[in-house]
Enzyme design. Structure first.
Site, PDB file in Angstrom:
ATOM      1  N   GLN A 253       0.817  -1.212   0.000  1.00  0.00           N
ATOM      2  CA  GLN A 253       0.000   0.000   0.000  1.00  0.00           C
ATOM      3  C   GLN A 253       0.853   1.265   0.000  1.00  0.00           C
ATOM      4  O   GLN A 253       0.494   2.273  -0.608  1.00  0.00           O
ATOM      5  CB  GLN A 253      -0.943   0.007   1.199  1.00  0.00           C
ATOM      6  CG  GLN A 253      -1.971  -1.087   1.163  1.00  0.00           C
ATOM      7  CD  GLN A 253      -2.757  -1.093  -0.134  1.00  0.00           C
ATOM      8  OE1 GLN A 253      -3.510  -0.171  -0.427  1.00  0.00           O
ATOM      9  NE2 GLN A 253      -2.563  -2.130  -0.945  1.00  0.00           N
ATOM     10  N   HIS A 256       1.679   2.952  -3.305  1.00  0.00           N
ATOM     11  CA  HIS A 256       0.618   3.612  -4.058  1.00  0.00           C
ATOM     12  C   HIS A 256       0.864   5.107  -4.200  1.00  0.00           C
ATOM     13  O   HIS A 256       0.689   5.681  -5.274  1.00  0.00           O
ATOM     14  CB  HIS A 256      -0.727   3.432  -3.335  1.00  0.00           C
ATOM     15  CG  HIS A 256      -1.565   2.329  -3.874  1.00  0.00           C
ATOM     16  ND1 HIS A 256      -2.047   2.307  -5.158  1.00  0.00           N
ATOM     17  CD2 HIS A 256      -2.040   1.203  -3.287  1.00  0.00           C
ATOM     18  CE1 HIS A 256      -2.770   1.214  -5.339  1.00  0.00           C
ATOM     19  NE2 HIS A 256      -2.776   0.532  -4.223  1.00  0.00           N
ATOM     20  N   GLU A 321      -9.200   1.357   5.532  1.00  0.00           N
ATOM     21  CA  GLU A 321      -9.714   0.904   4.244  1.00  0.00           C
ATOM     22  C   GLU A 321      -9.533  -0.614   4.121  1.00  0.00           C
ATOM     23  O   GLU A 321     -10.475  -1.344   3.812  1.00  0.00           O
ATOM     24  CB  GLU A 321      -8.979   1.627   3.122  1.00  0.00           C
ATOM     25  CG  GLU A 321      -9.378   1.192   1.729  1.00  0.00           C
ATOM     26  CD  GLU A 321      -8.478   1.806   0.662  1.00  0.00           C
ATOM     27  OE1 GLU A 321      -8.879   1.792  -0.509  1.00  0.00           O
ATOM     28  OE2 GLU A 321      -7.366   2.277   0.994  1.00  0.00           O
ATOM     29  N   HIS A 322      -8.315  -1.084   4.327  1.00  0.00           N
ATOM     30  CA  HIS A 322      -8.000  -2.511   4.296  1.00  0.00           C
ATOM     31  C   HIS A 322      -7.506  -2.937   5.671  1.00  0.00           C
ATOM     32  O   HIS A 322      -6.664  -2.253   6.260  1.00  0.00           O
ATOM     33  CB  HIS A 322      -6.890  -2.813   3.287  1.00  0.00           C
ATOM     34  CG  HIS A 322      -7.129  -2.290   1.913  1.00  0.00           C
ATOM     35  ND1 HIS A 322      -6.544  -1.118   1.446  1.00  0.00           N
ATOM     36  CD2 HIS A 322      -7.894  -2.769   0.892  1.00  0.00           C
ATOM     37  CE1 HIS A 322      -6.931  -0.912   0.201  1.00  0.00           C
ATOM     38  NE2 HIS A 322      -7.744  -1.892  -0.168  1.00  0.00           N
ATOM     39  N   ASP A 355      -7.481  -6.649  -4.274  1.00  0.00           N
ATOM     40  CA  ASP A 355      -7.341  -5.634  -5.316  1.00  0.00           C
ATOM     41  C   ASP A 355      -7.710  -6.183  -6.688  1.00  0.00           C
ATOM     42  O   ASP A 355      -8.254  -5.457  -7.526  1.00  0.00           O
ATOM     43  CB  ASP A 355      -5.895  -5.129  -5.380  1.00  0.00           C
ATOM     44  CG  ASP A 355      -5.603  -4.066  -4.341  1.00  0.00           C
ATOM     45  OD1 ASP A 355      -6.549  -3.531  -3.752  1.00  0.00           O
ATOM     46  OD2 ASP A 355      -4.408  -3.768  -4.123  1.00  0.00           O
ATOM     47  N   HIS A 414     -53.464  18.818   5.217  1.00  0.00           N
ATOM     48  CA  HIS A 414     -53.188  17.382   5.202  1.00  0.00           C
ATOM     49  C   HIS A 414     -54.405  16.615   5.740  1.00  0.00           C
ATOM     50  O   HIS A 414     -54.851  15.620   5.152  1.00  0.00           O
ATOM     51  CB  HIS A 414     -51.974  17.055   6.076  1.00  0.00           C
ATOM     52  CG  HIS A 414     -50.659  17.297   5.419  1.00  0.00           C
ATOM     53  ND1 HIS A 414     -50.251  18.531   5.007  1.00  0.00           N
ATOM     54  CD2 HIS A 414     -49.639  16.432   5.126  1.00  0.00           C
ATOM     55  CE1 HIS A 414     -49.029  18.439   4.486  1.00  0.00           C
ATOM     56  NE2 HIS A 414     -48.646  17.179   4.534  1.00  0.00           N
TER      57      HIS A 414
END
Length: 427
Positions: A253, A256, A321-322, A355, A414
């Site tokens: 990661q 990235h 996230e992961h 992934d 109403h």
């Protein structure tokens, strides 16, 4: 480089610290959106030349171009794409919801309809970086949901062409139309429509800070999936874990983005020390070492807890996230994980499996939003519409209750709308 922390020495803000998205790009993005809204295709061509260095003959990718691109792809990789697509289809097919009808009360019919979106736009990064996995992960759930048109936008290379792996994936995933445009200008085209690119109902897919900001600004005119931040992984590992494996998972990661976050949480200081050593060793051989090192120095952490239960509490606070759960019996702990985009169980399931190949979606909530947000799914490509029906007898049974309710809220009209149907005894 990466630091080791004892959990008792960390303040809450240090535990939760994440990389930001860099400089504020809201003003230049607003200008791009405005230009595309006003000048359409002409603005798209200007920005494509300015930002991508490309001047494609046409913005549209033809069917012939797609077929030619697929023919260029190595057969072995094409087979992998096909198999990955099958795994993604099989997983997401289980997410499909059904409409329902309720008739339990006499004279009353209630229900909910599940309606696919008519047209969605998928943003796929391109140019120097090519992510065919993004095509599969975004287009396949849309296709399963029954979306009528799947429009893909992706920036061309300097030669004006789209990466053949992206086009091959689009063909496999069932993308309807493809356009050679990227960046905030592509988001603008999908949100407003141009002479060439149609307006969509929803925009999904990852991108850089400009793409994320553009999605933020057009939300409301169209729907979006989420505002994705830099990639994150949290590895929760016990002392029996292999430090080389853990380091490799963190680096998967960190490579990235300089803003990515890679965190180890463990109950073993010897493991944390061994992982720190392994990170240095493996970085030396990593092609993207400069990016990975910057990520680890800015946002990486090795956190030592007293036990795994405390480690799980830390993971739930971070809401990554992961989340990799590297222990012998991971299913024993799965029920305690409350906040994570996607959980990877066991020592033989590194995050890259998700992934590309396993089947669950890789478009995930970041920046702690896993506390309240979900992975991309078939649900993102449908909307719900509800309906109700009353017979005269059913309304007669209930209208006084509704009239009372309305008047308690001060809404006499109403109440009148139900009362009037029984004035004079006739409906």
């Amino acid at each position: 480089m990466i630091k080791i922390y004892d959990i008792e020495t960390l303040e809450e803000r240090e535990i939760l610290f994440r990389g930001g998205s860099g400089a504020d790009v809201s003003a230049p993005v607003a200008e791009i959106l405005r230009a595309v809204q006003e000048r359409g295709d002409a603005a798209l061509r200007e920005y494509t030349l300015r930002f991508d260095g490309a001047a494609p003959d046409a913005l549209v990718v033809t069917a012939e171009e797609v077929d030619q691109a697929a023919a260029q792809v190595e057969p072995a990789f094409l087979a992998v794409l096909e198999e990955a697509a099958e795994h993604i289809r099989a997983y997401h097919a289980r997410q499909k919801r059904e409409s329902f009808v309720m008739t339990e009360r006499e004279g009353v019919v209630l229900g909910q309809r599940i309606i696919p979106l008519a047209r969605v736009g998928i943003y796929v990064p391109g140019g120097t970086a090519a992510y065919p996995s993004t095509v599969l992960m975004n287009a396949i759930p849309a296709r399963i949901a029954g979306v009528g048109e799947i429009i893909m936008v992706t920036p061309p290379g300097r030669d004006g062409a789209v990466n053949p792996h992206i086009l091959a994936a689009a063909k496999i995933a069932g993308v309807t139309r493809i356009y050679k445009v990227g960046g905030a200008q592509a988001v603008a085209a999908l949100a407003y429509g141009t002479g060439t690119i149609p307006q969509v109902d929803k925009i999904v897919g990852p991108g850089n800070a400009y793409v994320a900001e553009a999605k933020r600004q057009v939300f409301g005119r169209v729907n979006i999936d989420m505002i994705a931040g830099p990639s994150e992984v949290l590895v929760l590992a016990d002392g029996r874990s292999n430090p080389a494996w853990v380091a490799a998972d963190l680096l998967s990661q960190a490579e990235h983005d300089r803003m990515a976050a890679a965190v180890l949480v463990t109950d073993s200081r010897p493991l944390a020390e061994a992982v720190a050593h392994e990170l240095e060793r493996q970085l030396a051989a990593l092609p993207r070492a400069e990016i990975a090192r910057a990520s680890l120095e800015a946002n990486g952490k090795l956190i030592v807890c007293r036990d795994l239960r405390e480690g799980i509490a830390v993971a739930n606070r971070i809401a990554p996230e992961h989340l990799e759960l590297c222990v012998d019996n991971p299913f024993d702990y799965l029920g305690e994980i409350q906040n994570a985009g996607s959980v990877f169980l066991g020592r033989y399931n590194p995050e890259p499996m998700g992934d590309y190949f396993a089947g669950p979606n890789h478009t995930l909530p970041t920046m702690g939003t896993a506390r309240f947000y979900s992975p991309l799914s078939v649900d993102d490509f449908v909307k719900k519409s509800q309906f109700s029906y009353y017979t005269r007898d059913a309304l007669a049974r209930d209208y006084r209750k509704v009239s009372l309710f309305a008047r308690k809220e001060g809404l006499d009209a109403h109440a009148r709308a139900v009362d009037i149907r029984f004035e004079g005894g006739e409906a």
